[in-house]
Design an enzyme around this catalytic site. Structure first.
Site, PDB file in Angstrom:
ATOM      1  N   HIS A   1      27.862  27.663  41.922  1.00  0.00           N
ATOM      2  CA  HIS A   1      26.499  27.493  41.393  1.00  0.00           C
ATOM      3  C   HIS A   1      26.461  26.652  40.124  1.00  0.00           C
ATOM      4  O   HIS A   1      25.374  26.225  39.708  1.00  0.00           O
ATOM      5  CB  HIS A   1      25.875  28.863  41.091  1.00  0.00           C
ATOM      6  CG  HIS A   1      25.329  29.569  42.294  1.00  0.00           C
ATOM      7  ND1 HIS A   1      26.126  30.170  43.238  1.00  0.00           N
ATOM      8  CD2 HIS A   1      24.047  29.768  42.703  1.00  0.00           C
ATOM      9  CE1 HIS A   1      25.367  30.722  44.171  1.00  0.00           C
ATOM     10  NE2 HIS A   1      24.100  30.494  43.878  1.00  0.00           N
TER      11      HIS A   1
ATOM     12  N   PHE B   1      28.733  64.291  40.972  1.00  0.00           N
ATOM     13  CA  PHE B   1      29.954  65.020  40.680  1.00  0.00           C
ATOM     14  C   PHE B   1      30.541  64.531  39.368  1.00  0.00           C
ATOM     15  O   PHE B   1      30.313  63.402  38.945  1.00  0.00           O
ATOM     16  CB  PHE B   1      30.974  64.911  41.822  1.00  0.00           C
ATOM     17  CG  PHE B   1      31.732  63.613  41.880  1.00  0.00           C
ATOM     18  CD1 PHE B   1      33.051  63.549  41.469  1.00  0.00           C
ATOM     19  CD2 PHE B   1      31.129  62.462  42.361  1.00  0.00           C
ATOM     20  CE1 PHE B   1      33.754  62.361  41.522  1.00  0.00           C
ATOM     21  CE2 PHE B   1      31.829  61.273  42.435  1.00  0.00           C
ATOM     22  CZ  PHE B   1      33.148  61.222  42.012  1.00  0.00           C
TER      23      PHE B   1
ATOM     24  N   GLU C   1      45.433  49.967  38.219  1.00  0.00           N
ATOM     25  CA  GLU C   1      46.737  50.531  37.856  1.00  0.00           C
ATOM     26  C   GLU C   1      46.935  51.905  38.496  1.00  0.00           C
ATOM     27  O   GLU C   1      48.032  52.232  38.979  1.00  0.00           O
ATOM     28  CB  GLU C   1      46.853  50.625  36.330  1.00  0.00           C
ATOM     29  CG  GLU C   1      46.996  49.287  35.616  1.00  0.00           C
ATOM     30  CD  GLU C   1      45.705  48.473  35.602  1.00  0.00           C
ATOM     31  OE1 GLU C   1      45.787  47.240  35.507  1.00  0.00           O
ATOM     32  OE2 GLU C   1      44.601  49.082  35.713  1.00  0.00           O
TER      33      GLU C   1
ATOM     34  N   GLU D   1      36.259  55.044  40.512  1.00  0.00           N
ATOM     35  CA  GLU D   1      37.168  55.837  41.360  1.00  0.00           C
ATOM     36  C   GLU D   1      38.638  55.483  41.120  1.00  0.00           C
ATOM     37  O   GLU D   1      39.463  55.547  42.032  1.00  0.00           O
ATOM     38  CB  GLU D   1      36.839  55.664  42.854  1.00  0.00           C
ATOM     39  CG  GLU D   1      35.381  55.842  43.200  1.00  0.00           C
ATOM     40  CD  GLU D   1      34.878  57.251  42.987  1.00  0.00           C
ATOM     41  OE1 GLU D   1      35.633  58.078  42.435  1.00  0.00           O
ATOM     42  OE2 GLU D   1      33.733  57.534  43.357  1.00  0.00           O
TER      43      GLU D   1
ATOM     44  N   ARG E   1      22.807  21.987  47.337  1.00  0.00           N
ATOM     45  CA  ARG E   1      23.060  21.218  46.119  1.00  0.00           C
ATOM     46  C   ARG E   1      23.769  19.906  46.446  1.00  0.00           C
ATOM     47  O   ARG E   1      24.763  19.900  47.172  1.00  0.00           O
ATOM     48  CB  ARG E   1      23.916  22.065  45.175  1.00  0.00           C
ATOM     49  CG  ARG E   1      24.415  21.353  43.933  1.00  0.00           C
ATOM     50  CD  ARG E   1      23.310  21.070  42.959  1.00  0.00           C
ATOM     51  NE  ARG E   1      23.843  20.671  41.663  1.00  0.00           N
ATOM     52  CZ  ARG E   1      23.189  19.959  40.775  1.00  0.00           C
ATOM     53  NH1 ARG E   1      21.945  19.561  41.021  1.00  0.00           N
ATOM     54  NH2 ARG E   1      23.738  19.654  39.619  1.00  0.00           N
TER      55      ARG E   1
ATOM     56  N   GLY F   1      37.234  61.546  26.236  1.00  0.00           N
ATOM     57  CA  GLY F   1      38.572  61.120  25.850  1.00  0.00           C
ATOM     58  C   GLY F   1      39.581  61.181  26.962  1.00  0.00           C
ATOM     59  O   GLY F   1      40.788  61.198  26.727  1.00  0.00           O
TER      60      GLY F   1
END
Length: 401
Positions: A354, A127, A383, A379, A284, A133
């Protein structure tokens, strides 16, 4: 089974579907996602697998060959797929927005013609609202349709089409001033056209060109394109719903579904980032013990898990609201806003856990770090979501003094 992001009240059918999708993600998507993403390669084998599972017809009614499932089921499937690779969820999202718009607003002939083939995955949807612009101002659309006998002639340039090349059906929003007086509100002079085309790039039908893939920072694999209409002729019976001037409302209805989808994607990516972070923290070692035993890392994991849980709950609430038939723009806006922001934060925390290895392309978190920003703008930006949320809150809490 993971403890986080569980959903109460699911039927046996829903649980079976989700279990099947999660198994597919673990076996068919996660092992190859990073390699395909680095090559920017379309995941054809994965898409074929989703087609075999029937996922392209998940929300399409059974009378048209689909599974007739709810938005909630779909959103939970998207969450699982995005956990494996967000680009794959994008391939089915745009397809489902078009299928949903057809189901809700199409004429009977349009439903009969498109939905069975969409349910089978033989017709893939995309779609198109945005323009080069345009940004978030949909009312500023300049692409235009002019009536010419039993056809409309479309001209203009559209932007940011997910599935622009691989799709064979595009729902395109353009201006159509026919029948609408000059000076009328812009959203009342917009129409959605159902444009059929051949998959691929270049001139895919007379008057319609898909120039090529846009090179992106992340969200690779799936094709994102422009769409150029130059004298494109469309029969009048391909106006969605058969009446001009309703396109804006049709698209906004579809976008509400899309916002739930983006929220679900944010939840899925955040879940995967948490999984990678908590796993790496136990492997780690620093200062003689796994970094997971350091309080600073435990605090991070606690914050990450809480954000995953909160985003999932809001996404589920927004989907259930839409399924109930109620207006859900407030809930969808909140879910999209929170899930995308939390996703970014959880991914960044997993990246920090990491350390230097997170900067290496050998580690999956590097891919997620580039993918998460797309959710901040897809989507509608944060704001835009806040504007929607704020306006709806003022409607709900109108001061009566």
């Amino acid at each position: 089974m993971a403890r986080l992001a569980q959903t109460a009240g699911l039927t046996d059918v829903q649980q079976e579907i989700l279990s099947t999708v999660r198994d597919f993600v673990d076996k068919e998507i996660i092992p190859v996602a990073t390699e395909l993403e680095h090559c920017d390669e379309y995941p054809q084998a994965i898409v074929d697998g989703l087609k075999e599972l029937g996922l392209f017809g998940l929300m399409i009614p059974e009378e048209y060959g689909g599974l007739g499932e709810s938005l909630l089921t779909y959103a939970l499937c998207v969450e699982e797929i995005a956990r494996g690779w967000m680009s794959v969820s994008g391939i089915i999202n745009t397809h489902f927005i078009v299928a949903y718009m057809l189901k809700q607003h199409g004429t009977q002939e349009q439903k009969d013609h498109f939905l069975p083939r969409m349910a089978a995955g033989d017709v893939r949807g995309a779609f198109s609202m945005s323009e080069p612009g345009l940004g978030s101002d949909v009312s500023a659309i300049t692409s235009k349709a002019v009536k010419d006998g039993d056809e409309y002639v479309l001209n203009g340039q559209k932007m940011w089409l997910t599935n622009g090349g691989t799709s064979s059906l595009v729902a395109v929003l353009v201006r159509s001033d026919e029948g609408h007086p000059e000076g009328a509100a812009p959203h009342k002079s917009m129409t959605t056209f159902l444009v059929e085309k051949e998959p691929g790039f270049g001139e895919v039908r007379p008057g319609l060109t898909i120039p090529g893939k846009i090179d992106k920072m992340g969200y690779k694999g799936v094709d994102t394109t422009e769409l150029i209409m130059d004298g494109l002729r469309i029969p009048a019976d391909r106006v969605l719903g058969g009446v001009t001037g309703r396109g804006f409302y049709q698209m906004m209805d579809g976008v509400e579904v899309g916002r739930v989808n983006v929220a679900a994607r944010g939840c899925g990516v955040a879940q995967r980032a948490f999984e990678l972070g908590v796993q790496y923290a136990q492997q780690r070692h620093t200062f003689g013990k796994p970094i997971a035993q350091h309080q600073a890392i435990q605090f991070k994991l606690a914050e990450m898990a809480t954000k995953v849980e909160a985003a999932h709950a809001m996404m589920v609430n927004a989907a259930r609201k839409k399924d109930s038939g109620e207006r859900n723009d407030l809930e969808a806006g909140m879910a999209k806003y929170l899930a995308s922001e939390y996703c970014k934060e959880v991914v960044e925390d997993a990246f920090r856990i990491h350390g230097g290895y997170g900067f290496s392309k050998e580690y999956e978190i590097e891919r997620l770090y580039r993918e998460a920003p797309m959710l901040l703008i897809g989507e509608g930006t944060a704001e835009i979501q806040k504007m929607i949320i704020g306006r709806r809150l003022l409607e709900e809490y109108r001061f009566q003094g």
